[in-house]
Scaffold this motif. Sequence first.
Motif, PDB file in Angstrom:
ATOM      1  N   THR A  42      33.400  40.707  33.134  1.00 43.70           N
ATOM      2  CA  THR A  42      33.943  40.724  34.492  1.00 43.70           C
ATOM      3  C   THR A  42      33.452  39.482  35.228  1.00 43.70           C
ATOM      4  O   THR A  42      32.700  38.680  34.678  1.00 43.70           O
ATOM      5  CB  THR A  42      33.474  41.985  35.256  1.00 43.70           C
ATOM      6  N   GLU A  43      33.860  39.356  36.484  1.00 45.89           N
ATOM      7  CA  GLU A  43      33.406  38.219  37.279  1.00 45.89           C
ATOM      8  C   GLU A  43      31.913  38.294  37.560  1.00 45.89           C
ATOM      9  O   GLU A  43      31.270  37.275  37.805  1.00 45.89           O
ATOM     10  CB  GLU A  43      34.187  38.140  38.598  1.00 45.89           C
ATOM     11  N   GLY A  46      30.056  37.095  33.111  1.00 45.54           N
ATOM     12  CA  GLY A  46      30.945  36.545  32.091  1.00 45.54           C
ATOM     13  C   GLY A  46      30.183  36.243  30.806  1.00 45.54           C
ATOM     14  O   GLY A  46      28.952  36.290  30.757  1.00 45.54           O
TER      15      GLY A  46
END
Length: 138
Positions: A42-43, A46
């Motif tokens: 996910t952001e 990473g």
Amino acid sequence: MAHPLGGHLGGILSLDALLEEHVEAIRYDLITLSLRLHQLGTELLGWHDLKAIVKWLPADSALQRSMHPDTHVWQLNQQLLADMTDSLRWLVWSKTDDARNGRNRPERIPRPGVRSDRERIGTAVGIDQINDFLGWRT
């Protein structure tokens, strides 16, 4: 980790192999950074972030201890504390009767991966007993 065809795994594959082998240690190290493994991809976390984290973890991290259990290394502050303790113990000992007679010198605090330079075999005996044992007459 080696690749079956003789090369080395790269990028995500090498991280995945590392995760398979040391998942609990990596999970712990991420928790200490206020991250969670379920955030991977996910952001928030990473693959490049995980690579940087794994690459730059300190020597006393859970992952390093998991990968190299027999080579635990002390950090500088631990080494300095052990040296200070050894010095203080030696100073206290140096003011005793034992120091004047050269006996019972305090042992150093054991360091990981360093063997004691003192080897003790048997017990001390007098010169007369040694001469008798060797068959030497004076």
